[in-house]
Design an enzyme around this catalytic site. Structure first.
Site, short mmCIF file in Angstrom:
data_model
loop_
_atom_site.label_atom_id
_atom_site.label_comp_id
_atom_site.label_asym_id
_atom_site.label_seq_id
_atom_site.Cartn_x
_atom_site.Cartn_y
_atom_site.Cartn_z
N ARG A 169 0.85 -1.21 0.00
CA ARG A 169 0.00 0.00 0.00
C ARG A 169 0.87 1.25 0.00
O ARG A 169 0.57 2.22 -0.69
CB ARG A 169 -0.95 -0.02 1.21
CG ARG A 169 -1.93 1.15 1.21
CD ARG A 169 -3.06 0.98 2.22
NE ARG A 169 -2.60 1.06 3.59
CZ ARG A 169 -3.37 0.85 4.66
NH1 ARG A 169 -4.66 0.52 4.50
NH2 ARG A 169 -2.89 0.93 5.88
N LYS A 199 -3.05 7.09 1.81
CA LYS A 199 -2.90 7.37 3.24
C LYS A 199 -1.83 8.46 3.34
O LYS A 199 -0.66 8.20 3.60
CB LYS A 199 -2.47 6.07 3.95
CG LYS A 199 -2.72 6.05 5.43
CD LYS A 199 -2.60 4.63 5.94
CE LYS A 199 -2.34 4.57 7.42
NZ LYS A 199 -3.28 5.30 8.25
N GLU A 205 -16.20 6.64 6.54
CA GLU A 205 -15.45 5.80 7.49
C GLU A 205 -15.30 6.58 8.79
O GLU A 205 -15.77 7.71 8.88
CB GLU A 205 -14.07 5.45 6.92
CG GLU A 205 -13.21 6.66 6.62
CD GLU A 205 -11.82 6.32 6.08
OE1 GLU A 205 -11.46 5.14 6.03
OE2 GLU A 205 -11.12 7.28 5.73
N1 PMP Z 1 -9.27 4.77 7.65
C1 PMP Z 1 -8.33 5.66 7.96
C2 PMP Z 1 -8.56 7.10 7.64
C3 PMP Z 1 -7.12 5.25 8.57
O1 PMP Z 1 -6.18 6.13 8.88
C4 PMP Z 1 -6.94 3.87 8.86
C5 PMP Z 1 -5.65 3.39 9.48
N2 PMP Z 1 -5.62 3.58 10.86
C6 PMP Z 1 -7.97 2.98 8.54
C7 PMP Z 1 -9.11 3.46 7.91
C8 PMP Z 1 -7.84 1.51 8.80
O2 PMP Z 1 -6.87 0.97 7.94
P1 PMP Z 1 -5.97 -0.26 8.36
O3 PMP Z 1 -6.87 -1.38 8.69
O4 PMP Z 1 -5.14 -0.52 7.15
O5 PMP Z 1 -5.17 0.18 9.54
#
Ligand code: PMP
Length: 295
Positions: free
Chosen positions: A64, A163, A196
Site C-alpha cells: 500500500r 494514506k 469511514e
Molecule cells: N481509515 C483511515 C482514515 C485510517 O487512517 C486507517 C488506518 N488507521 C484505517 C481506515 C484503517 O486501515 P488499516 O486497517 O489498514 O489500519
C-alpha cells in the site's frame, strides 16, 4: 476511563528511529524544516502492528505504501524488499515484541514553493513504539460514536486510498468526537454518504450480511477491513461494498469499526441511537474472536 487517560502518551527516549538509512536515537532523529512533508503534508505513511514479535501484514502495508507513493509521484529511494528488511531491523534494534510501527515517506527537503521537483530525495522514517490501545472492556461493551460535521475529502480531489500525511479533516472530526464525549466519529463524504471513522473503516451487519462503504465513497482500503473480508469468506458470511447512509447505520443489526490500532471494535451507539440491542452482536463477536486468533 477519561479521555485524558486514553490520550496519555509515553515517549521512550531509548527508542531507535530509522531515518534515511541510519538508525538514530529517537531524540536525535529529526527532519528538516524545509521537508515538504512538514510544509505541505506531502508524503504517505503506514501504521503497522507487532504481535508476539511478528509484524502483522507487513507485505500488505509495504504494498500500500509503494502504491500510494506511486500515486503521488514519489519514487521511494529503496526497494520494497529493502524496506521490509529495514522495518525488521528497526524492530529488532528496539527489542519490542508487541508494539506499533510507523512507516513514513516524505517528499523530502525542497524550496519554499509547492513544486515537488525541488525535492531531490524522499525521506524514509521508521518509528517503532508502544501503542495506546483501547481498554479491553470496551471490546465487551462496544463504543458510542457520533457523526462529525467535517467531511472526508472527495474521491476526485484526493483518492481516499492514499494514506497521505494530510489528515486535517480527520483530526477535526476526532476533535468533534472528543467534544461530544466520544472516542470516535463517523465521517460522511461530500454527498452525505457514510465514508469511514477518523482512523478506522466502518462496517454494518444487516440480515447477516456484512457491508462497508466502497473506497470511492471516501474509505481507505483498510488492511484490517480486507482481513475481516477474508475471515468472512472463510466463515461463509456474505459481505459486500455498499453505499451507506446514516439511516443504514442507525437501523443496522450490528456495527463495528476496523483498523490497525482498534482491530475490530464493536460500535453500539451512533448519534444517541442504540445499534441493535445496544450490545456487541453475534457476528461482530465471532469476527473479533477469529481476528484475535490471527494476530
Ligand atoms: N481509515 C483511515 C482514515 C485510517 O487512517 C486507517 C488506518 N488507521 C484505517 C481506515 C484503517 O486501515 P488499516 O486497517 O489498514 O489500519
Amino acid at each position: 476511563m477519561t479521555m485524558e487517560h486514553f490520550n496519555e502518551v509515553s515517549i521512550n527516549m531509548n527508542e531507535k528511529v530509522f531515518i534515511d538509512g541510519e538508525l538514530k536515537e529517537s531524540t536525535k532523529a529529526s527532519v528538516s524544516v524545509f521537508d515538504h512533508g512538514l510544509l505541505y503534508g506531502d508524503g504517505v505513511f503506514e501504521g503497522i502492528r507487532v504481535y508476539n514479535g511478528r509484524i502483522f501484514k507487513l507485505r500488505e502495508h509495504i504494498k500500500r505504501l509503494y502504491d500510494n507513493a506511486r500515486a503521488i509521484l514519489i519514487d521511494i529511494p529503496m526497494s520494497p524488499d529493502d524496506m521490509e528488511k529495514a522495518v525488521e531491523e528497526t524492530l529488532k534494534q528496539n527489542r519490542k515484541s508487541d508494539g506499533y510501527i510507523r512507516l513514513i515517506v516524505t517528499r523530502g527537503k525542497g524550496s519554499m514553493g509547492l513544486d515537488p521537483s525541488s525535492c531531490k530525495k524522499p525521506s524514509v522514517i521508521i518509528i517503532v513504539t508502544d501503542i495506546q490501545l483501547y481498554p479491553r472492556e470496551l471490546y465487551e461493551q462496544g463504543i458510542a460514536i457520533v457523526t462529525a460535521s467535517s467531511r472526508r475529502v472527495a474521491h476526485d480531489a484526493l483518492d481516499p486510498r492514499i494514506k497521505s500525511l494530510n489528515y486535517l479533516n480527520n483530526v477535526m472530526a476526532k476533535a468533534e468526537a472528543a467534544r461530544a464525549g466520544c472516542l470516535e466519529a463517523v465521517m460522511l463524504n461530500a454527498q452525505g454518504y457514510v465514508a469511514e471513522c477518523t482512523a478506522d473503516n466502518i462496517f454494518i451487519v444487516k440480515n447477516g450480511v456484512l457491508m462497508t462503504p466502497p473506497p470511492h465513497h471516501g474509505a481507505l482500503d483498510g488492511i484490517t477491513m480486507r482481513t475481516v473480508m477474508e475471515i468472512a469468506r472463510e466463515s461463509d458470511i456474505d459481505y459486500q461494498f455498499q453505499p451507506l447512509t446514516r439511516y443504514d447505520l442507525y437501523t443496522a443489526d450490528e456495527c463495528f469499526m476496523t483498523g490497525t490500532g482498534a482491530e475490530i471494535m464493536p460500535v453500539t451507539e451512533i448519534d444517541a441511537r442504540k445499534i441493535g440491542d445496544g450490545k456487541p452482536g453475534e457476528v461482530t463477536r465471532s469476527l473479533v474472536e477469529a481476528f484475535r486468533s490471527l494476530a
